[in-house]
Design a protein around this motif. Structure first.
Motif, PDB file in Angstrom:
ATOM      1  N   ALA A  25      51.450 -27.695 -25.638  1.00  0.00           N
ATOM      2  CA  ALA A  25      50.052 -27.561 -25.099  1.00  0.00           C
ATOM      3  C   ALA A  25      47.984 -28.706 -25.295  1.00  0.00           C
ATOM      4  O   ALA A  25      47.081 -29.335 -24.660  1.00  0.00           O
ATOM      5  N   ALA A  28      49.139 -31.403 -23.647  1.00  0.00           N
ATOM      6  CA  ALA A  28      49.228 -31.493 -22.719  1.00  0.00           C
ATOM      7  C   ALA A  28      47.424 -31.515 -21.946  1.00  0.00           C
ATOM      8  O   ALA A  28      46.827 -31.859 -21.037  1.00  0.00           O
ATOM      9  N   LYS A  29      46.489 -30.911 -22.623  1.00  0.00           N
ATOM     10  CA  LYS A  29      45.460 -30.191 -22.469  1.00  0.00           C
ATOM     11  C   LYS A  29      44.668 -31.917 -22.517  1.00  0.00           C
ATOM     12  O   LYS A  29      43.431 -32.054 -21.989  1.00  0.00           O
ATOM     13  N   ALA A  32      45.467 -33.417 -19.320  1.00  0.00           N
ATOM     14  CA  ALA A  32      44.916 -33.031 -18.436  1.00  0.00           C
ATOM     15  C   ALA A  32      42.963 -33.139 -18.656  1.00  0.00           C
ATOM     16  O   ALA A  32      42.981 -33.474 -16.754  1.00  0.00           O
ATOM     17  N   CYS A  68      46.612 -22.841 -16.518  1.00  0.00           N
ATOM     18  CA  CYS A  68      47.629 -22.531 -16.606  1.00  0.00           C
ATOM     19  C   CYS A  68      48.572 -23.544 -17.837  1.00  0.00           C
ATOM     20  O   CYS A  68      49.451 -22.628 -18.593  1.00  0.00           O
ATOM     21  N   ILE A  69      47.878 -24.299 -18.421  1.00  0.00           N
ATOM     22  CA  ILE A  69      48.286 -24.868 -19.290  1.00  0.00           C
ATOM     23  C   ILE A  69      47.853 -24.345 -20.603  1.00  0.00           C
ATOM     24  O   ILE A  69      48.591 -24.210 -21.855  1.00  0.00           O
ATOM     25  N   PHE A  72      50.498 -21.607 -20.923  1.00  0.00           N
ATOM     26  CA  PHE A  72      51.301 -21.706 -19.996  1.00  0.00           C
ATOM     27  C   PHE A  72      52.750 -20.578 -20.394  1.00  0.00           C
ATOM     28  O   PHE A  72      53.080 -19.600 -19.546  1.00  0.00           O
ATOM     29  N   PRO A 200      54.659 -28.066 -19.344  1.00  0.00           N
ATOM     30  CA  PRO A 200      52.339 -27.823 -19.841  1.00  0.00           C
ATOM     31  C   PRO A 200      52.476 -29.543 -19.820  1.00  0.00           C
ATOM     32  O   PRO A 200      50.986 -29.694 -19.377  1.00  0.00           O
ATOM     33  N   PHE A 203      51.869 -30.377 -15.986  1.00  0.00           N
ATOM     34  CA  PHE A 203      51.280 -29.752 -14.843  1.00  0.00           C
ATOM     35  C   PHE A 203      50.231 -30.886 -15.491  1.00  0.00           C
ATOM     36  O   PHE A 203      49.034 -30.137 -14.183  1.00  0.00           O
ATOM     37  N   ALA A 204      49.438 -31.324 -16.542  1.00  0.00           N
ATOM     38  CA  ALA A 204      49.029 -32.416 -16.939  1.00  0.00           C
ATOM     39  C   ALA A 204      49.331 -33.700 -16.092  1.00  0.00           C
ATOM     40  O   ALA A 204      47.823 -33.810 -15.584  1.00  0.00           O
TER      41      ALA A 204
END
Length: 307
Positions: A25, A28-29, A32, A68-69, A72, A200, A203-204
């Motif tokens: 995450a 991914a943060k 994103a 969501c990330i 997750f 994640p 999603f990102a």
């Protein structure tokens, strides 16, 4: 170790490795956040350049994906697994009921086959030690009786050898059948773990303009792979039901005192081979259950907009 225990180990492995998705995450943060910055900037700049009011609804998408990330394992994986797990439990219950009926019918058939062989004087001594000893006692020590006695020993050894070979081949096919199911379950678990841990990141990436289909494809692949186990259980249930129908027919025929049973188990072996081959068609079948347009629809929409 039984094959059922191996399947339980795979399920435990997935449950233990699923929280590792939270470790991705942090990366991914960042991806994103950078994507959200460019996404919002582009949308706002386009609205200003066209002297149009800014539509706030599309701008909420990056923030929803960011939530969501951040959560997750709970929001995404927990929700999807909670929705799909009743399907797995339902198909597994169907399989257990069919296998239980199949085992009862198989025991009943084996008992009737033995009784049928004992009714036949020509084959009774092959299946029963008591009948074999009784027939030996009826013989004398003349040359013809000694030849008959030798033939009985040879026939009994040939019967035992043939039965041992058939049982060995049957057990081999059963092991291969269980191994095929274990291979499918192992690959399924591996795919689910990879999709969960790298979810994640997917999603990102979907936050970025032009990669929105990544989100749809991730859900499609995760659900499709997750459904491998229910489809495998349904396939096994179908084979068990077919074998149950065959056993019921054999039991009905064995109730006839004049019927001579066939112990070759040819039909059973054929369906075991079909089951081994059929297990490897499960990924294809699950691909028919859920599909997504993906990049193809995105490219077509872009082309239509350009025209």
């Amino acid at each position: 170790m039984k094959f059922n225990n191996l399947h339980e180990i795979l399920r435990s492995l997935y449950n233990e490795m699923m929280p590792l998705s939270a470790d991705m995450a942090a990366v991914a943060k960042g991806v994103a956040g950078l994507g959200a910055l460019f996404y919002v900037a582009i949308k706002v700049w386009q609205a200003l350049s066209r002297a149009e009011p800014i539509d706030m609804y599309p701008l909420l998408r990056p923030f929803a994906l960011g939530l969501c990330i951040m959560f997750f394992p709970t929001i995404v994986l927990g929700t999807v697994n909670a929705i799909l797990s009743p399907v797995v439990q339902g198909t597994h219950a169907i399989l257990e009921n069919q296998v239980l009926d199949l085992n009862k019918l198989q025991q009943q058939k084996d008992k009737l086959e033995r009784e049928a062989m004992l009714r036949n004087p020509e084959t009774a001594y092959l299946a029963s030690n008591e009948e074999f000893d009784k027939k030996l006692e009826e013989l004398g020590w003349s040359p013809s009786d000694l030849a008959t006695m030798s033939g009985m020993y040879l026939d009994r050894q040939a019967y035992k050898m043939e039965k041992a070979i058939k049982d060995w081949f049957r057990n081999l096919l059963e092991v291969l059948f269980q191994a095929a199911a274990l291979v499918i379950d192992t690959i399924r678990t591996f795919f689910l773990i990879v999709l969960s841990i790298l979810g994640p990141i997917a999603f990102a990436i979907s936050v970025w303009e032009g990669f929105q289909s990544t989100l749809t494809q991730w859900f499609t692949r995760y659900i499709s792979v997750y459904l491998w186990l229910p489809v495998a259980d349904l396939f096994s249930s179908m084979l068990a039901k077919i074998q149950s129908l065959i056993l019921e027919r054999d039991i009905a025929m064995l109730t006839d005192p004049t019927f001579i049973p066939d112990t070759s188990n040819t039909v059973y072996i054929i369906f075991m081979i079909i089951g081994i081959v059929g297990y490897f068609t499960i990924p294809t079948v699950t691909g028919w259950i859920i599909q997504a347009g993906g990049g193809g629809n995105y490219t077509r929409n872009v082309n239509q907009t350009a025209m």
